[in-house]
Write an enzyme that holds these catalytic residues in place. Structure first.
Site, PDB file in Angstrom:
ATOM      1  CB  CYS A   1      35.452  61.225  42.393  1.00 42.41           C
ATOM      2  SG  CYS A   1      34.416  60.423  43.635  1.00 42.41           S
TER       3      CYS A   1
ATOM      4  CB  ALA B   1      36.043  62.261  35.268  1.00 41.57           C
ATOM      5  N   PRO B   2      38.074  64.870  35.458  1.00 38.30           N
ATOM      6  CG  PRO B   2      38.741  66.929  34.555  1.00 38.30           C
ATOM      7  CD  PRO B   2      38.067  66.329  35.754  1.00 38.30           C
TER       8      PRO B   2
ATOM      9  N   GLY C   1      43.059  65.304  35.867  1.00 38.48           N
ATOM     10  CA  GLY C   1      44.236  66.119  36.155  1.00 38.48           C
ATOM     11  C   GLY C   1      45.009  65.611  37.359  1.00 38.48           C
ATOM     12  CE  LYS C   2      42.120  67.737  42.636  1.00 36.13           C
ATOM     13  NZ  LYS C   2      41.157  68.158  41.594  1.00 36.13           N
TER      14      LYS C   2
ATOM     15  CG  ASP D   1      28.250  55.180  43.117  1.00 30.59           C
ATOM     16  OD1 ASP D   1      29.112  55.578  43.925  1.00 30.59           O
ATOM     17  OD2 ASP D   1      27.059  55.514  43.185  1.00 30.59           O
TER      18      ASP D   1
ATOM     19  CG  ASP E   1      38.649  66.121  43.504  1.00 27.25           C
ATOM     20  OD1 ASP E   1      38.017  66.892  44.239  1.00 27.25           O
ATOM     21  OD2 ASP E   1      39.149  66.470  42.423  1.00 27.25           O
TER      22      ASP E   1
ATOM     23  CB  CYS F   1      36.727  72.485  43.869  1.00 25.63           C
ATOM     24  SG  CYS F   1      35.349  71.737  43.000  1.00 25.63           S
TER      25      CYS F   1
END
Length: 464
Positions: free
Chosen positions: A272, A274-275, A277-278, A322, A341, A394
């Site tokens: 998953c 987007a966006p 960073g990871k 998906d 994530d 998160c």
């Protein structure tokens, strides 16, 4: 004190935009989406004001109800609530008479007949402010500026910390950078920041690439940003890549725990992404040599993943799908490692997204937990025997963290959760949860709220 641009447009225009943003959130729309459609010249000021108002929304709505029990028209009400929140003790960024005058100006342009009413309500609030603040803070929603169900869930999950978590959500978060090791280490970049007149400090030894700025800055002011020398990423989010790749320090592992570092050519899925960073951090630590697939169900948000990789000169395949529908995208080759994530309530990042608390509903948590479980079950078979999956949210709600993983381990006998002395499990956005030695007195927590579980598949697990 709210921060607003020094060359700000007329205050009445900013107040009108802020009120529209507040009403959009009350109607169930994302503040981020609304701000993306706000005129560019008004966006910075509207965002600064709307963040302040949404942090005080419970209290401001309670005061408005006392001062004007009959609901005004929605657009007038939004302006009233906006002004009350901005006039709250400790929040006023403008002279009080200026804020009242400019709010009335904004009302005249929208509902001229209500201008006198708004003027009278706001002036009464200023006269009786101390008493009104004391009255409404007896109501938990006004006291903590979070819905009652949210408070009850936090209280059940974290009986000793729930009030601290609610108070932490009212703080403005720090701006944290991730230094790209391809262009030097964090100490070297800290020196470059100092040369540019930007004060910063290391985030702590748990976050070797992270620097915390004393004050937020536009990314264009950061040395080498366009060339990929640094990225903006919260310190908690910077734990994901080293956890998955096995690049944590030995002292962070629980006794008896050890595992190999994933090297060049390892097949890695960011499920998953987007966006991005990871995703980018994985390739930074992997020396741009991982066989990396970034997947996301939202094709438009995937554009950010490609942009982030491009700015940092990193490689990776990007695909819209998906992750649960593995038949639609998986080529049958198992992965060495998977980062999940997962979509979640975002209850750990409320200080960065103050609208989240007002947008979520109690039923969202079990619905999101169901999606998280579906993702875990769909992706687990795609791991090689001996492979690893990092589950991340998160969130500070246990239903999206430890409870989710406990249930997964019950369903999958070939999985075990790796143990760490710190930097995994539930990370709460409180100042005592990360190294703060160099932090100014009263500084907010370095970290946002996150949950991490590193799951290892048995080496003897039968492949598909």
């Amino acid at each position: 004190m709210s921060s607003v641009p020094t060359s700000s447009p007329p205050l009445h225009r900013l107040l009108a935009q802020c009120a529209d943003a507040v009403q959009a959130v009350r109607d169930g729309h994302s503040l981020t989406d609304w701000l993306s459609r706000c005129p560019a010249e008004l966006r910075p000021g509207a965002q600064a004001l709307s963040f302040t108002v949404l942090r005080r929304l419970g209290a401001a709505q309670a005061v408005r109800a006392k001062l004007a029990p009959k609901n005004p028209p929605p657009r007038v009400d939004a302006l009233l609530v906006t002004a009350i929140a901005l006039l709250w003790p400790g929040e006023t960024a403008y002279a009080e008479h200026t804020l009242v005058d400019q709010t009335v100006h904004a009302v005249r342009q929208r509902a001229a007949n209500s201008a006198g009413f708004v003027n009278a309500v706001l002036r009464r609030f200023l006269r009786e402010r101390d008493a009104l603040v004391a009255q409404v803070e007896a109501d938990p929603v006004a006291r903590y500026n979070h819905p009652r169900w949210w408070q009850e869930r936090l209280s059940a999950d974290w009986p000793a910390q729930w009030q601290g978590l609610l108070d932490a959500n009212q703080q403005r978060p720090p701006m944290t950078l991730r230094v790209n090791p391809a262009h030097g280490d964090a100490a070297a970049y800290l020196a470059r920041l100092a040369e540019a007149g930007i004060a910063a400090r290391p985030a702590g030894d748990l976050f070797p690439q992270a620097l915390v700025l004393d004050e937020p800055r536009p990314v264009q002011a950061l040395p080498g940003f366009d060339a990929g020398h640094a990225s903006v990423q919260d310190a908690s989010a910077q734990l994901a890549a080293p956890l998955l790749l096995g690049q944590r320090r030995p002292q962070d592992l629980a006794p008896g725990e050890d595992w190999a570092v994933l090297g060049a050519g390892a097949r890695v899925l960011d499920a998953c992404a987007a966006p991005g960073g990871k995703t980018a951090h994985l390739q930074e630590l992997g020396g741009n040599a991982l066989d990396l697939l970034a997947l996301d169900a939202d094709a438009k948000r995937l554009e950010r993943v490609s942009q982030n990789l491009g700015r940092l000169s990193l490689e990776g395949s990007v695909r819209a799908a998906d992750a649960r529908d593995t038949a639609a995208w998986w080529d049958g080759r198992p992965f060495d490692a998977i980062l999940l994530d997962a979509p979640c309530s975002a209850s750990g990042i409320v200080r960065r997204h103050p609208d989240v608390r007002w947008l979520r509903r109690p039923g969202d948590i079990p619905s999101l937990a169901k999606i998280q479980a579906e993702l875990l079950d769909a992706l687990w078979p795609l791991l090689k025997p001996g492979g690893r999956l990092l589950y991340a949210t998160c969130s500070v709600f246990k239903a999206e963290g430890q409870d989710q993983i406990d249930a997964f381990l019950q369903r999958h006998g070939d999985a075990r959760s790796r143990e760490f002395t710190r930097g995994a499990g539930h990370l709460l956005p409180l100042a005592d949860n990360a190294a703060q030695e160099d932090a100014p007195r009263g500084a907010p927590a370095v970290t946002d709220g996150f949950y991490y579980a590193l799951l290892q598949k048995s080496p003897s697990s039968a492949p598909l």
